[in-house]
Design a protein around this motif. Sequence first.
Motif, PDB file in Angstrom:
ATOM      1  N   THR A  41      22.487  51.189  59.848  1.00  0.00           N
ATOM      2  CA  THR A  41      23.093  52.586  59.599  1.00  0.00           C
ATOM      3  C   THR A  41      24.440  52.924  60.330  1.00  0.00           C
ATOM      4  O   THR A  41      25.377  53.541  59.768  1.00  0.00           O
ATOM      5  CB  THR A  41      21.965  53.728  60.014  1.00  0.00           C
ATOM      6  OG1 THR A  41      20.878  53.473  59.412  1.00  0.00           O
ATOM      7  CG2 THR A  41      22.467  55.198  59.697  1.00  0.00           C
ATOM      8  N   ILE A  42      24.504  52.426  61.663  1.00  0.00           N
ATOM      9  CA  ILE A  42      25.902  52.463  62.388  1.00  0.00           C
ATOM     10  C   ILE A  42      26.876  51.399  61.622  1.00  0.00           C
ATOM     11  O   ILE A  42      28.035  51.846  61.631  1.00  0.00           O
ATOM     12  CB  ILE A  42      25.653  52.189  63.690  1.00  0.00           C
ATOM     13  CG1 ILE A  42      24.475  52.988  64.247  1.00  0.00           C
ATOM     14  CG2 ILE A  42      27.027  52.521  64.453  1.00  0.00           C
ATOM     15  CD1 ILE A  42      24.706  54.633  64.244  1.00  0.00           C
ATOM     16  N   GLU A  43      26.450  50.370  61.444  1.00  0.00           N
ATOM     17  CA  GLU A  43      27.374  49.271  60.854  1.00  0.00           C
ATOM     18  C   GLU A  43      27.987  49.678  59.524  1.00  0.00           C
ATOM     19  O   GLU A  43      29.114  49.186  59.081  1.00  0.00           O
ATOM     20  CB  GLU A  43      26.674  47.946  60.926  1.00  0.00           C
ATOM     21  CG  GLU A  43      27.470  46.740  60.414  1.00  0.00           C
ATOM     22  CD  GLU A  43      26.590  45.343  60.502  1.00  0.00           C
ATOM     23  OE1 GLU A  43      26.971  44.614  59.755  1.00  0.00           O
ATOM     24  OE2 GLU A  43      25.452  45.478  61.058  1.00  0.00           O
ATOM     25  N   THR A  44      27.131  50.066  58.415  1.00  0.00           N
ATOM     26  CA  THR A  44      27.758  50.456  57.085  1.00  0.00           C
ATOM     27  C   THR A  44      27.187  51.587  56.507  1.00  0.00           C
ATOM     28  O   THR A  44      25.998  51.839  57.022  1.00  0.00           O
ATOM     29  CB  THR A  44      27.510  48.911  56.356  1.00  0.00           C
ATOM     30  OG1 THR A  44      27.888  49.055  55.043  1.00  0.00           O
ATOM     31  CG2 THR A  44      26.081  48.595  56.316  1.00  0.00           C
ATOM     32  N   VAL A  45      27.728  51.852  55.375  1.00  0.00           N
ATOM     33  CA  VAL A  45      27.218  53.099  54.576  1.00  0.00           C
ATOM     34  C   VAL A  45      26.561  52.458  53.406  1.00  0.00           C
ATOM     35  O   VAL A  45      26.085  53.256  52.544  1.00  0.00           O
ATOM     36  CB  VAL A  45      28.371  54.111  54.200  1.00  0.00           C
ATOM     37  CG1 VAL A  45      28.599  54.955  55.642  1.00  0.00           C
ATOM     38  CG2 VAL A  45      29.577  53.507  53.747  1.00  0.00           C
ATOM     39  N   GLY A  46      26.553  51.229  53.405  1.00  0.00           N
ATOM     40  CA  GLY A  46      25.985  50.532  52.102  1.00  0.00           C
ATOM     41  C   GLY A  46      26.646  48.819  51.744  1.00  0.00           C
ATOM     42  O   GLY A  46      27.962  48.983  52.025  1.00  0.00           O
ATOM     43  N   PHE A  47      26.002  48.171  51.379  1.00  0.00           N
ATOM     44  CA  PHE A  47      26.314  46.892  50.975  1.00  0.00           C
ATOM     45  C   PHE A  47      26.669  46.802  49.449  1.00  0.00           C
ATOM     46  O   PHE A  47      26.750  47.896  48.815  1.00  0.00           O
ATOM     47  CB  PHE A  47      25.373  45.756  51.316  1.00  0.00           C
ATOM     48  CG  PHE A  47      25.189  45.530  52.738  1.00  0.00           C
ATOM     49  CD1 PHE A  47      26.197  45.121  53.455  1.00  0.00           C
ATOM     50  CD2 PHE A  47      24.045  46.489  53.267  1.00  0.00           C
ATOM     51  CE1 PHE A  47      25.838  44.653  54.729  1.00  0.00           C
ATOM     52  CE2 PHE A  47      23.638  45.951  54.684  1.00  0.00           C
ATOM     53  CZ  PHE A  47      24.598  45.345  55.539  1.00  0.00           C
ATOM     54  N   ASP A  48      27.205  45.806  48.993  1.00  0.00           N
ATOM     55  CA  ASP A  48      27.705  45.777  47.606  1.00  0.00           C
ATOM     56  C   ASP A  48      26.684  45.800  46.659  1.00  0.00           C
ATOM     57  O   ASP A  48      26.085  44.755  46.286  1.00  0.00           O
ATOM     58  CB  ASP A  48      28.660  44.424  47.520  1.00  0.00           C
ATOM     59  CG  ASP A  48      29.358  44.210  46.155  1.00  0.00           C
ATOM     60  OD1 ASP A  48      29.076  45.127  45.017  1.00  0.00           O
ATOM     61  OD2 ASP A  48      29.985  43.394  46.151  1.00  0.00           O
ATOM     62  N   LYS A  49      26.327  47.089  45.878  1.00  0.00           N
ATOM     63  CA  LYS A  49      25.269  47.224  45.087  1.00  0.00           C
ATOM     64  C   LYS A  49      25.562  46.656  43.665  1.00  0.00           C
ATOM     65  O   LYS A  49      24.983  46.318  42.874  1.00  0.00           O
ATOM     66  CB  LYS A  49      24.708  48.650  45.120  1.00  0.00           C
ATOM     67  CG  LYS A  49      24.238  48.971  46.365  1.00  0.00           C
ATOM     68  CD  LYS A  49      23.566  50.332  46.160  1.00  0.00           C
ATOM     69  CE  LYS A  49      24.763  51.502  45.959  1.00  0.00           C
ATOM     70  NZ  LYS A  49      25.696  51.462  47.146  1.00  0.00           N
ATOM     71  N   VAL A  50      26.895  46.619  43.419  1.00  0.00           N
ATOM     72  CA  VAL A  50      27.504  45.872  42.099  1.00  0.00           C
ATOM     73  C   VAL A  50      27.267  44.743  41.888  1.00  0.00           C
ATOM     74  O   VAL A  50      26.793  44.155  40.777  1.00  0.00           O
ATOM     75  CB  VAL A  50      29.231  46.241  42.141  1.00  0.00           C
ATOM     76  CG1 VAL A  50      29.632  45.672  40.775  1.00  0.00           C
ATOM     77  CG2 VAL A  50      29.531  47.923  41.852  1.00  0.00           C
TER      78      VAL A  50
ATOM     79  N   GLY B 249      26.030  54.516  49.627  1.00  0.00           N
ATOM     80  CA  GLY B 249      24.543  54.810  50.063  1.00  0.00           C
ATOM     81  C   GLY B 249      23.532  53.739  49.579  1.00  0.00           C
ATOM     82  O   GLY B 249      23.786  52.570  49.309  1.00  0.00           O
ATOM     83  N   ASP B 250      22.335  54.056  49.819  1.00  0.00           N
ATOM     84  CA  ASP B 250      21.115  53.042  49.500  1.00  0.00           C
ATOM     85  C   ASP B 250      21.254  51.980  50.241  1.00  0.00           C
ATOM     86  O   ASP B 250      21.082  50.469  49.862  1.00  0.00           O
ATOM     87  CB  ASP B 250      21.060  52.920  48.218  1.00  0.00           C
ATOM     88  CG  ASP B 250      20.958  54.235  47.069  1.00  0.00           C
ATOM     89  OD1 ASP B 250      19.969  54.681  47.081  1.00  0.00           O
ATOM     90  OD2 ASP B 250      21.979  54.594  46.616  1.00  0.00           O
ATOM     91  N   LEU B 251      21.218  52.019  51.481  1.00  0.00           N
ATOM     92  CA  LEU B 251      21.421  50.832  52.453  1.00  0.00           C
ATOM     93  C   LEU B 251      20.689  49.796  52.511  1.00  0.00           C
ATOM     94  O   LEU B 251      20.929  48.672  52.606  1.00  0.00           O
ATOM     95  CB  LEU B 251      21.196  51.452  53.997  1.00  0.00           C
ATOM     96  CG  LEU B 251      21.497  50.463  55.025  1.00  0.00           C
ATOM     97  CD1 LEU B 251      23.001  50.113  55.172  1.00  0.00           C
ATOM     98  CD2 LEU B 251      21.195  51.204  56.476  1.00  0.00           C
ATOM     99  N   THR B 252      19.273  49.797  52.070  1.00  0.00           N
ATOM    100  CA  THR B 252      18.531  48.714  51.893  1.00  0.00           C
ATOM    101  C   THR B 252      18.531  48.001  50.522  1.00  0.00           C
ATOM    102  O   THR B 252      18.018  46.627  50.466  1.00  0.00           O
ATOM    103  CB  THR B 252      17.087  48.947  51.861  1.00  0.00           C
ATOM    104  OG1 THR B 252      16.740  49.984  50.856  1.00  0.00           O
ATOM    105  CG2 THR B 252      16.842  49.755  53.335  1.00  0.00           C
ATOM    106  N   GLY B 253      19.417  48.502  49.748  1.00  0.00           N
ATOM    107  CA  GLY B 253      19.704  47.858  48.480  1.00  0.00           C
ATOM    108  C   GLY B 253      18.962  48.455  47.184  1.00  0.00           C
ATOM    109  O   GLY B 253      17.911  49.310  47.458  1.00  0.00           O
TER     110      GLY B 253
END
Length: 431
Positions: free
Chosen positions: A286-295, A74-78
Amino acid sequence: MKNAYLTKSKSYLKKELEKLNKEYVTYKSKKLSLNMTRGKPSPEQLDLALGMNKVLIKKEDYISKDKIDTRNYGDLTGIYECKKLLGDMCGANPENVIIAGNSSLRIMYDVIAHSMLHGICGNKPLMKQGHIKWLCVVPGYDRHFAILEYLGIEMINIPLNDDGPDMDLVEKLVKKDASIKGIWCVPKYANPSGTSYSNKIIKRLAALKPLAKDFRIYYDNAYSVHHLYPNKPVNILSILDEAKKAKNEDIVYVFTSTSKISFAGAGVACVACSDNNKKDLLANLTIETVGFDKVNQIRHVKFFKDFNGIKKHMVKHANIMRPKFEKVVSILDKELKGLNIASYNRPLGGYFVSLYTLNGCATRVHQLCKEMGVSLTPAGAAYPYHKDPNDCHLRIAPSFPSVKEINDATKILALAIKIASIEKTLSNGKN
């Protein structure tokens, strides 16, 4: 200034060439392997961020200020604090930042691919518009040009002046040709020239009124904090602010990353843009990913804390980089003094030295260096299609080798320039 070899007799030049060729043979026999091809951080620079691996210890360390568990989807924009960190770096409000993986180059490719497949902000997909074109400031970044070549987009050279791109030409072209859809810009300590755009140029870019409604400035602010002399940094205007003042907010995407700040293969990267452009890009992401690496995002925030933390960290980088750049320039100054057979910049920041030989000599210099054990980026790499019209440009990357290796490599480079220049002078019919 005039090539000094033109003032010498043919017999003098032949004797000088014979002497230089003996040096060439000596270097060749040493079987050296010195590499100044790409602007990679050195191991010493990468070591500066080792503490980043120690900031996430407890479960609570993974929770953002907004109570987001960075380990989850989640939290696609970071996370907000990472958007603030990179937004401050590139002159953008956090609300207009999307943190998207570790590579700004990847984001640039994705944005262009999105425009090809789906169009920008309701406009027709570029791939359905027939032949399209792009403005490329030269010399420039070879990987920018590789994206366009891969996608079959025609590239048009735009000369780079001391204060930025030739804006008279840019404005003329975009006003009359709707098939021109973008321009690449590296506004600060540009790759490879080291040029920083003047405020006047940035204002003119921000106020562009192209014929194509889906024209965008692809503004790669990769070196925004990469000062070689932190006590006298170059500061430039925020193009996003200037575009807003010009009521032209949708004209630009701004990209940056920490790839040469923390770990080159594991940094954080972003695109910053207007509300309209952000909404448009998110429809694709939104289609490409459910979220980037927030860690990875939160460990950057905890390590650097804020923009001031990045600036302090970059002073350490500068202390490693500066002696290398100064070594290149000092050796070229010494070895080529008074010959007027090459020119080069004296960078205040960034990752490269931009060198110009006599016309028709760059490819030969590259070849001679390779034979003597020094690898350089191929001549013409800083131009679309690898075609330097004057065969005179070379990009020198001093960041990765040691100072001793740079000392040896630059002496070999200077020798190659002298050999190639005499050969060219003689071939031009010197009496």
